[in-house]
Design a protein around this motif. Sequence first.
Motif, PDB file in Angstrom:
ATOM      1  N   LEU A  30     101.436  37.502  33.779  1.00  0.00           N
ATOM      2  CA  LEU A  30     101.069  38.573  32.864  1.00  0.00           C
ATOM      3  C   LEU A  30     102.121  39.670  32.930  1.00  0.00           C
ATOM      4  CD1 LEU A  30      98.547  39.367  31.070  1.00  0.00           C
ATOM      5  CD2 LEU A  30      97.675  40.560  33.084  1.00  0.00           C
ATOM      6  N   LEU A 187      95.480  40.185  28.378  1.00  0.00           N
ATOM      7  CA  LEU A 187      94.575  40.191  29.519  1.00  0.00           C
ATOM      8  C   LEU A 187      93.363  39.284  29.296  1.00  0.00           C
ATOM      9  CD1 LEU A 187      94.186  41.454  32.312  1.00  0.00           C
ATOM     10  CD2 LEU A 187      92.933  43.306  31.229  1.00  0.00           C
ATOM     11  N   VAL A 199     101.706  39.441  38.092  1.00  0.00           N
ATOM     12  CA  VAL A 199     102.139  40.488  37.169  1.00  0.00           C
ATOM     13  C   VAL A 199     103.638  40.661  37.302  1.00  0.00           C
ATOM     14  CG1 VAL A 199     101.935  42.912  36.504  1.00  0.00           C
ATOM     15  CG2 VAL A 199      99.911  41.667  37.305  1.00  0.00           C
ATOM     16  N   LEU A 211      92.370  38.152  39.430  1.00  0.00           N
ATOM     17  CA  LEU A 211      92.464  39.243  38.463  1.00  0.00           C
ATOM     18  C   LEU A 211      91.653  40.457  38.903  1.00  0.00           C
ATOM     19  CD1 LEU A 211      93.612  40.184  35.788  1.00  0.00           C
ATOM     20  CD2 LEU A 211      91.631  39.185  34.641  1.00  0.00           C
ATOM     21  N   LEU A 226      97.569  47.422  33.679  1.00  0.00           N
ATOM     22  CA  LEU A 226      96.289  46.737  33.580  1.00  0.00           C
ATOM     23  C   LEU A 226      95.200  47.621  32.995  1.00  0.00           C
ATOM     24  CD1 LEU A 226      96.142  44.703  36.917  1.00  0.00           C
ATOM     25  CD2 LEU A 226      96.603  43.848  34.621  1.00  0.00           C
ATOM     26  N   ARG A 229      95.030  47.431  29.205  1.00  0.00           N
ATOM     27  CA  ARG A 229      94.577  46.118  28.764  1.00  0.00           C
ATOM     28  C   ARG A 229      93.131  45.854  29.168  1.00  0.00           C
ATOM     29  NH1 ARG A 229      99.526  46.686  28.519  1.00  0.00           N
ATOM     30  NH2 ARG A 229     100.847  45.431  27.161  1.00  0.00           N
ATOM     31  N   ASN A 230      92.688  46.450  30.246  1.00  0.00           N
ATOM     32  CA  ASN A 230      91.292  46.316  30.640  1.00  0.00           C
ATOM     33  C   ASN A 230      90.386  46.961  29.599  1.00  0.00           C
ATOM     34  OD1 ASN A 230      89.130  45.600  32.313  1.00  0.00           O
ATOM     35  ND2 ASN A 230      89.163  47.591  33.342  1.00  0.00           N
ATOM     36  N   LEU A 233      90.089  44.606  26.801  1.00  0.00           N
ATOM     37  CA  LEU A 233      89.221  43.497  27.174  1.00  0.00           C
ATOM     38  C   LEU A 233      87.767  43.877  27.041  1.00  0.00           C
ATOM     39  CD1 LEU A 233      88.851  40.668  28.394  1.00  0.00           C
ATOM     40  CD2 LEU A 233      89.061  41.715  30.668  1.00  0.00           C
TER      41      LEU A 233
END
Length: 240
Positions: A30, A187, A199, A211, A226, A229-230, A233
């Motif tokens: 990622l 993600l 990563v 993850l 992250l 992108r979290n 998600l």
Amino acid sequence: MFLKVRAEKRLGNFRLNVDFEMGRDYCVLLGPTGAGKSVFLELIAGIVKPDRGEVRLNGADITPLPPERRGIGFVPQDYALFPHLSVYRNIAYGLRNVERVERDRRVREMAEKLGIAHLLDRKPARLSGGERQRVALARALVIQPRLLLLDEPLSAVDLKTKGVLMEELRFVQREFDVPILHVTHDLIEAAMLADEVAVMLNGRIVEKGKLKELFSAKNGEVAEFLSARNLLLKVSKILD
């Protein structure tokens, strides 16, 4: 570890400097655009040669070997299908040195397993994005690779097709018992597919693990990457 890469490569002002290991599982690499993910896959596949270091697969140093002798299946981001060849001949491309009867058996068996047997006479231009991806997977898998590399394999399909194809990628790993290294900046793909996530930022592997563990990473750049992108998600789950 099944795959070990300790290598450096300089391309203009960009420097790839990686220390990476993975077992026989589904690993997602990622990272943002420009991090060096595609170059890293090409280095493993043998398309790019390192300036220093080595690539070891199942204990053997494969660094000096050309791509066709590494036993690695590679699906590039654009699939790289030959537009003038039928689906059948695209899949069979890596079996040019295999006896004709055996080549035909393997192509048709692979097409059947991936649900594209009815497309064997078509040209790539007449295929949907999902169908092209299955053809590219079939071509990579028909050589019976020891490792499968996927470079942004879901970037060219819509969200609905992406969900179906993620299920199929997991099927591929189970059915063919092949370790997979899957490159993405998404993600959601990492959350749905990965046994482990690595990563990559600025040409280096900066974190690797489950993850959930990575969300508590102490590295500030990883945490920042992250966190955005979290949020995406979580939003996607609400909208699903």
